[in-house]
Design a protein around this motif. Structure first.
Motif, PDB file in Angstrom:
ATOM      1  N   THR A   1      96.438  76.964 -73.967  1.00 28.14           N
ATOM      2  CA  THR A   1      97.754  76.394 -74.232  1.00 28.14           C
ATOM      3  C   THR A   1      98.705  76.625 -73.064  1.00 28.14           C
ATOM      4  OG1 THR A   1      97.428  76.755 -76.600  1.00 28.14           O
ATOM      5  CG2 THR A   1      99.698  76.494 -75.874  1.00 28.14           C
TER       6      THR A   1
ATOM      7  N   VAL B   1     102.916  76.565 -72.145  1.00 24.61           N
ATOM      8  CA  VAL B   1     104.261  76.556 -72.719  1.00 24.61           C
ATOM      9  C   VAL B   1     105.215  76.058 -71.642  1.00 24.61           C
ATOM     10  CG1 VAL B   1     106.077  77.890 -73.868  1.00 24.61           C
ATOM     11  CG2 VAL B   1     103.680  78.514 -74.232  1.00 24.61           C
TER      12      VAL B   1
ATOM     13  N   ILE C   1     105.800  83.522 -78.574  1.00 21.28           N
ATOM     14  CA  ILE C   1     104.510  82.821 -78.664  1.00 21.28           C
ATOM     15  C   ILE C   1     103.429  83.602 -77.909  1.00 21.28           C
ATOM     16  CG2 ILE C   1     103.247  80.703 -78.100  1.00 21.28           C
ATOM     17  CD1 ILE C   1     105.971  79.211 -78.362  1.00 21.28           C
TER      18      ILE C   1
ATOM     19  N   CYS D   1     103.071  73.678 -75.958  1.00 23.58           N
ATOM     20  CA  CYS D   1     104.225  74.057 -76.772  1.00 23.58           C
ATOM     21  C   CYS D   1     105.474  73.928 -75.905  1.00 23.58           C
ATOM     22  CB  CYS D   1     104.119  75.508 -77.238  1.00 23.58           C
ATOM     23  SG  CYS D   1     102.753  75.834 -78.352  1.00 23.58           S
TER      24      CYS D   1
ATOM     25  N   ALA E   1     109.231  74.905 -75.476  1.00 25.40           N
ATOM     26  CA  ALA E   1     110.095  75.972 -75.989  1.00 25.40           C
ATOM     27  C   ALA E   1     111.377  75.990 -75.156  1.00 25.40           C
ATOM     28  CB  ALA E   1     109.365  77.317 -75.921  1.00 25.40           C
TER      29      ALA E   1
ATOM     30  N   ASN F   1     107.037  70.808 -80.372  1.00 29.24           N
ATOM     31  CA  ASN F   1     108.336  71.273 -79.902  1.00 29.24           C
ATOM     32  C   ASN F   1     109.034  71.993 -81.047  1.00 29.24           C
ATOM     33  OD1 ASN F   1     110.681  71.436 -78.200  1.00 29.24           O
ATOM     34  ND2 ASN F   1     111.562  69.725 -79.327  1.00 29.24           N
TER      35      ASN F   1
ATOM     36  N   VAL G   1     109.634  72.612 -86.322  1.00 24.78           N
ATOM     37  CA  VAL G   1     108.554  72.418 -85.350  1.00 24.78           C
ATOM     38  C   VAL G   1     107.977  71.043 -85.656  1.00 24.78           C
ATOM     39  CG1 VAL G   1     106.272  73.162 -84.559  1.00 24.78           C
ATOM     40  CG2 VAL G   1     108.018  74.871 -85.048  1.00 24.78           C
TER      41      VAL G   1
ATOM     42  N   TYR H   1     107.655  79.226 -85.308  1.00 24.77           N
ATOM     43  CA  TYR H   1     106.739  78.678 -84.296  1.00 24.77           C
ATOM     44  C   TYR H   1     105.301  79.178 -84.498  1.00 24.77           C
ATOM     45  CZ  TYR H   1     106.767  75.631 -80.156  1.00 24.77           C
ATOM     46  OH  TYR H   1     106.610  74.564 -79.296  1.00 24.77           O
TER      47      TYR H   1
ATOM     48  N   ILE I   1     101.977  76.905 -85.662  1.00 19.52           N
ATOM     49  CA  ILE I   1     100.720  76.870 -84.867  1.00 19.52           C
ATOM     50  C   ILE I   1      99.530  77.214 -85.756  1.00 19.52           C
ATOM     51  CG2 ILE I   1      99.457  77.985 -82.961  1.00 19.52           C
ATOM     52  CD1 ILE I   1     102.284  78.230 -81.545  1.00 19.52           C
TER      53      ILE I   1
END
Length: 192
Positions: A12, A14, A26, A90, A92, A112, A142, A183, A187
């Protein structure tokens, strides 16, 4: 969204522009055994983003794109994402709007967090708008990122009551605390 296989976490990235409290949150969540993701890259559109310190602190690769031509920049970001085998993004506090082309390449793989109960108060100044309209509740959402700003399918929301004494700053602090819970929960929901 693909299910988790064994212990393999989903790589992932961010994207941030600011303080990075959601990023930090996160990252901490990604370190948990139950977390379906690993944070492998932090992307920022400004070298002034205070959140970049968390990339350093947790030894995560970071890339800063401080360019006026964001469409060209996106092409470079896509190459980087491919190279790093990133499968999920993601946002943020990322203050750039991603292009239709970019979103298509990661269709259904970008989420988001937004500081309002969408579809109410898309865009900026959400807290002052909620107070000005004498709303009883505020919150955070989210959602999946689509080409229409703050309009993608909602994954999860958290609602809080607005106190009579709240101003946009106090409300912002209350909602940020909720964002930090929401958040990771969103996920988990996506990947389970």
């Amino acid at each position: 969204m693909e299910k988790l296989t064994g212990l393999k976490k989903i790589k992932t990235a961010v994207f941030i522009s600011g303080v990075g409290s959601n990023l930090k949150n996160i990252i901490k969540f990604s370190k948990l055994k139950k977390s379906p993701i690993s944070i492998d890259l932090v992307v920022s559109n400004t070298n002034l983003a205070k959140g970049l310190k968390y990339a350093d602190q947790f030894k995560i690769k970071k890339k800063i794109f401080n360019s006026k031509n964001f469409i060209e920049t996106e092409k470079i970001i896509l190459i980087l994402l491919r190279k790093e085998k990133i499968k999920f993004i993601c946002l943020a506090g990322f203050m750039k709007i991603l292009s239709k082309g970019f979103i298509k390449k990661f269709d259904g793989k970008i989420i988001n967090i937004h500081p309002s109960l969408l579809p109410k108060y898309k865009g900026l100044n959400t807290h002052s708008r909620a107070i000005k309209n004498k709303d009883i509740f505020a919150g955070c959402t989210v959602h999946y990122v689509t080409e229409k700003l703050d309009s993608g399918k909602v994954v999860m929301q958290k609602k809080i009551k607005i106190a009579a004494s709240d101003n946009s700053i106090s409300l912002s602090k209350k909602i940020l605390k909720q964002e930090h819970k929401l958040y990771p929960a969103a996920i988990m929901k996506i990947f389970n």
